[in-house]
Design an enzyme around this catalytic site. Sequence first.
Site, PDB file in Angstrom:
ATOM      1  N   GLU A 434      18.118  17.196  -0.438  1.00  7.70           N
ATOM      2  CA  GLU A 434      16.969  16.330  -0.691  1.00  7.70           C
ATOM      3  C   GLU A 434      17.361  14.870  -0.428  1.00  7.70           C
ATOM      4  OE1 GLU A 434      15.698  16.538  -4.770  1.00  7.70           O
ATOM      5  OE2 GLU A 434      14.295  14.871  -4.571  1.00  7.70           O
ATOM      6  N   ASP A 507      17.812  17.181  -6.441  1.00  9.03           N
ATOM      7  CA  ASP A 507      18.082  16.465  -7.680  1.00  9.03           C
ATOM      8  C   ASP A 507      17.672  17.306  -8.882  1.00  9.03           C
ATOM      9  OD1 ASP A 507      18.969  14.297  -6.292  1.00  9.03           O
ATOM     10  OD2 ASP A 507      17.060  13.201  -6.375  1.00  9.03           O
ATOM     11  N   ASP A 509      15.746  16.875 -11.281  1.00  6.64           N
ATOM     12  CA  ASP A 509      14.571  16.319 -11.954  1.00  6.64           C
ATOM     13  C   ASP A 509      13.331  17.073 -11.490  1.00  6.64           C
ATOM     14  OD1 ASP A 509      14.171  15.465  -9.387  1.00  6.64           O
ATOM     15  OD2 ASP A 509      14.419  13.322  -9.815  1.00  6.64           O
ATOM     16  N   ASP A 511      10.896  16.279  -9.458  1.00  5.37           N
ATOM     17  CA  ASP A 511      10.688  16.269  -8.011  1.00  5.37           C
ATOM     18  C   ASP A 511      11.629  17.240  -7.313  1.00  5.37           C
ATOM     19  OD1 ASP A 511       8.611  14.557  -7.945  1.00  5.37           O
ATOM     20  OD2 ASP A 511       9.769  12.784  -7.328  1.00  5.37           O
TER      21      ASP A 511
END
Length: 648
Positions: A434, A507, A509, A511
């Site tokens: 990402e 990541d 998180d 997203d």
Amino acid sequence: MAKINDASESHYDASGIQVLKGLEAVRKRPGMYIGSTSHRGLHHLVYEVVDNSIDEALAGYCDTVSVIIHPDNSVTVEDNGRGIPVDIHPIEKLPGVELALTVLHAGGKFDKNTYKVSGGLHGVGVSVVNALSEVLRIWVKREGKEHYMDFVRGDTTTKLKVLGPVKAKETGTKVYFKPDPQIFTELEYDYSTLATRLRELSFLNKGVTITLSDEREGREKAEAFHAKGGLREFVAFLNAKQRPLHPEVLYLEGAKDDIEIEVALQYNDGYNENVFSFVNNINTHEGGTHLTGFKSALTSVINKHLDKSSFAKKDKEVKLSGDDAREGLTAVLSVKVREPQFEGQTKTKLGNSEVEGAVKTVVNEWLSTFLEEHPRVANIILDKALSAARAREAARKARDLTRKKSALDVGNLPGKLADCSLSDPAMCEIYLVEGDSAGGSAKQGRDRMFQAILPLRGKILNVEKARIDKILSNEEIRTIITAIGAGIKEEFSLENVRYHKIIIMTDADVDGAHIRTLLLTFFFRQMPELIDAGMIYIAQPPLFRVAKGKEEYYAYDLAERDVIAARMGGGPDGKVNLMMQRYKGLGEMNPDQLWKTTMDPETRTILKVTMDDAFLANETFQTLMGDEVEPRRLFIETNAKFVSNLDI
Ligand code: 0RA
């Protein structure tokens, strides 16, 4: 993956080939019998016992099965079938129930003459559950009496005894077991994993009531699964989050040459095909002869109907492909076969050649009659297939473009790809990373011999909502297809895959979870073979770095961070200069850290994505990727473990 017990392995010397008898073999090689000793294997124990109860139901002797998860994660499964025989076996000189629980594959010793399952991991027998349980207790009501036995790690601890009388007609079997912590690395049952399979079993076995209750503190819950309409209700359930094109679910129940065939189907206005097939209640997600028979009947009946229909002449000249006929189709096919042969990567592909013709004939006759008699529904289906055919033409052009680029010619590889030096796919891995900045660190940190890096910019297209022509015109998606090099859908070929490990690194998180889901959806829809082949992985970057001077450690969750911090700062001088850092994204790690924590095969952890249940995955993807925003947000934020069909 099978966990092999190293401690017991050391009893062997180099020349010592020992033939293991009975349940000892199961305890020594649990993975060979139940596939895994973590999440999946643990749940398999329940399915194994329940399968026996369902066999009783299929034979017509049982209509209720109950499953209870006790507070300590032991389980009781009870049915009202005939009860396991308790009389003494003439040759083995043991009660039937003791044989069933202590002799591997004793099931065949009593010919029950039902659709017994052979192959795959199902049908290994309750003796395997006994071998892998710390304690197992069994109660059998039969011949007017209640009988009882118990076992410890497969060894009989209480011989068969009679507890007392029961009503003359009362029969059934109750099994209590506690999975052995010496065997299993995961001991906690997941309610929704069990509920999904039990619900599925109730759809597949019309009229059987299956209850599930959870007695664990703070999560008490109970549900009953019962489907009077069988597969009709299964399809309605699968289509619940879709917009059906016609209200009725088409339903067939038939038999030919000793093969029982049940089919339900309904079209929706989406572009995906959701066809699930089962053999003797086992999800055959690699398909096989039954599915081939079904698909070819469907395509040919729809094409024949188009020829006869009042559609314009130019439409009639179109030949609808199988894909056209299945766009927006939700269908479940369930067959019961006496001696199934399972093949394929995950032994979930039916091989029996006689089944193809039987299914084809029965479906052909049923579906052509249905379309004759229901012209309104027939027109809706023809319309849908014709519009798919028009889109297919547009897609063909886009796909040609991708195919040209995907030639193994390195010159055509996408510019963003940092490829590896080795060319043997079995040695090579690719990280889908990402963001450009994490991609940059990964490029510098990697071992360029065997690790390739493909940075992905921002969100990739949601393939759940797009038709194939749009999917293929998306730049990021084309890049992934080209880098992997094996094409998509029908044109996909496993031999051309350029990396045997495809590792998604996002990541930690919301997203990141979203991008990971988009990528998994893409692989699930366009290259499911990659998941079957066990080539898709998820990287596990650490969440924390704890450092004191030159000493540093990485933690993968909060609890681990606290343990490390306590250890490092726990001296008499208190917490001196302890530095704790939370990684908000991969980009915060330098190349060296990224290598050490997440990419070095010697030290990293990666999760293999498996698809032991295509239906579960599908449902998860629909929840995540469909139109409704709320369930998606909730799911991503609350599922720390991400999707429940991940198993290592
Ligand atoms: C062997 C023979 C018969 C039933 C069973 C096994 C049986 C096994 C299990 C396991 C869980 N529930 C079960 N219920 C039945 C048939 C015996 C007969 O002919 O009456």
